[in-house]
Design an enzyme around this catalytic site. Structure first.
Site, PDB file in Angstrom:
ATOM      1  N   TYR A   1      -1.248  -1.110  10.459  1.00 56.88           N
ATOM      2  CA  TYR A   1      -1.456  -1.187   9.009  1.00 56.88           C
ATOM      3  C   TYR A   1      -0.234  -0.611   8.303  1.00 56.88           C
ATOM      4  CZ  TYR A   1      -3.583  -1.180   4.431  1.00 56.88           C
ATOM      5  OH  TYR A   1      -3.833  -1.433   3.094  1.00 56.88           O
TER       6      TYR A   1
ATOM      7  N   SER B   1       0.851  -1.207   0.000  1.00 60.35           N
ATOM      8  CA  SER B   1       0.000   0.000   0.000  1.00 60.35           C
ATOM      9  C   SER B   1       0.877   1.243   0.000  1.00 60.35           C
ATOM     10  CB  SER B   1      -0.871  -0.026   1.255  1.00 60.35           C
ATOM     11  OG  SER B   1      -1.448   1.235   1.482  1.00 60.35           O
TER      12      SER B   1
END
Ligand SMILES: NC(=O)c1ccc[n+]([C@@H]2O[C@H](COP(=O)([O-])OP(=O)(O)OC[C@H]3O[C@@H](n4cnc5c(N)ncnc54)[C@H](OP(=O)(O)O)[C@@H]3O)[C@@H](O)[C@H]2O)c1
Length: 249
Positions: free
Chosen positions: A157, A144
């Site tokens: 995350y 990401s």
């Protein structure tokens, strides 16, 4: 519909090209599900892995295994799948979770590392050796744009994606002269249940994300890092710089 399973022959159209054997890990929803459907529609052979059953239609070219990538026996089960189904030519690791921080529930943050990072590490552990033996193969990991920054809202995350990106990119260099490719994909927002933020600038539709993945899978020379969309990457870098600054003062 592609005829037989084999290595892709570039320059041929879909009718003439050989079908590929693709493993998609984390494919009961979101990007993995749409990617699986796209691969099946053009005649590739797919094996999918997720905790939930496959929500799509049954197909002769599709096999689903209900597995948790964090399970103690995940590596063992994956070894069996590869032995039973055959070594995949392409593996796409889509499994991922993102959880907001609740300070009283840090075990939830640990689980994010287990799925996003250790699940990918375990999947590579099992699927890379047959690719190296064959002197060909492609592992694609969905990291990401969040891999660059700090996030007090969802620390695990960003941190798990940072570690995933550095591991995949280092491994990509390690296998560069062995005929095997590893691609680290860094999307911004994609319109799935994962994208929980209230503000989601420059968001891709799932189909746009799959378009990019199909290009990566079909590339004659797969890239080692894909960052998209670039304006979003610039915005994330700016926000990250502000956050790093905050850390210093
Ligand atoms: N959506 C975004 O904005 C965005 C942006 C950048 C990167 N990404 C990355 O892209 C990947 C796919 O995201 P998505 O948006 O498609 O998410 P999603 O819609 O939430 O799908 C996640 C998939 O991962 C599977 N999964 C989760 N935990 C698992 C486990 N323990 N074992 C096996 N499978 C598991 C889920 O299946 P089960 O629940 O059935 O197990 C599901 O199929 C993720 O790695 C995500 O971080 C997403």
């Amino acid at each position: 519909m592609r005829a037989a399973v084999g290595w892709p022959m570039w320059g041929l159209d879909d009718q003439e090209a050989m079908a590929m054997r693709v493993m998609v890990v984390g494919n009961s929803d979101g990007i993995g599900r749409a990617l699986t459907q796209r691969l099946l529609a053009r005649g590739d052979e797919v094996v999918g892995i997720s905790r939930s059953p496959w929500p799509g239609e049954e197909a002769e070219a599709y096999t689903h295994f209900q597995l948790d990538v964090t399970a103690d026996d995940y590596v063992e089960r994956l070894v069996d799948i590869v032995a039973q189904w055959g070594a995949p030519q392409v593996v796409v690791y889509c499994a991922g979770i993102g959880e907001l921080l609740v300070l009283e529930e840090l075990a939830v943050q640990r689980r994010v590392f287990e799925v996003n990072l250790m699940g990918a590490v375990a999947t590579l552990e099992v699927t890379l050796p047959p690719m190296l033996s064959a002197g060909q193969g492609h592992f694609v990991g969905l990291s990401s744009l969040a891999d660059t920054g700090l996030s007090p809202q969802a620390p695990s995350y960003n941190a798990s994606k940072a570690a995933m990106s550095r591991y995949l990119e280092s491994m990509a260099l390690a296998v560069a002269d062995k005929g095997v490719s590893i691609t680290n994909v860094r999307f911004g927002f994609v319109d799935t249940k994962m994208a929980k933020s209230d503000v989601r600038p420059m968001m891709f539709t799932v189909e746009q994300a799959v378009d990019r993945l199909m290009k990566i899978i079909d590339a004659r020379r797969p890239p080692r890092r894909v960052t998209t969309p670039l304006p979003m990457a610039a915005l994330v870098s700016l926000l990250s710089a502000l956050m790093w600054l905050k850390l210093m003062i």
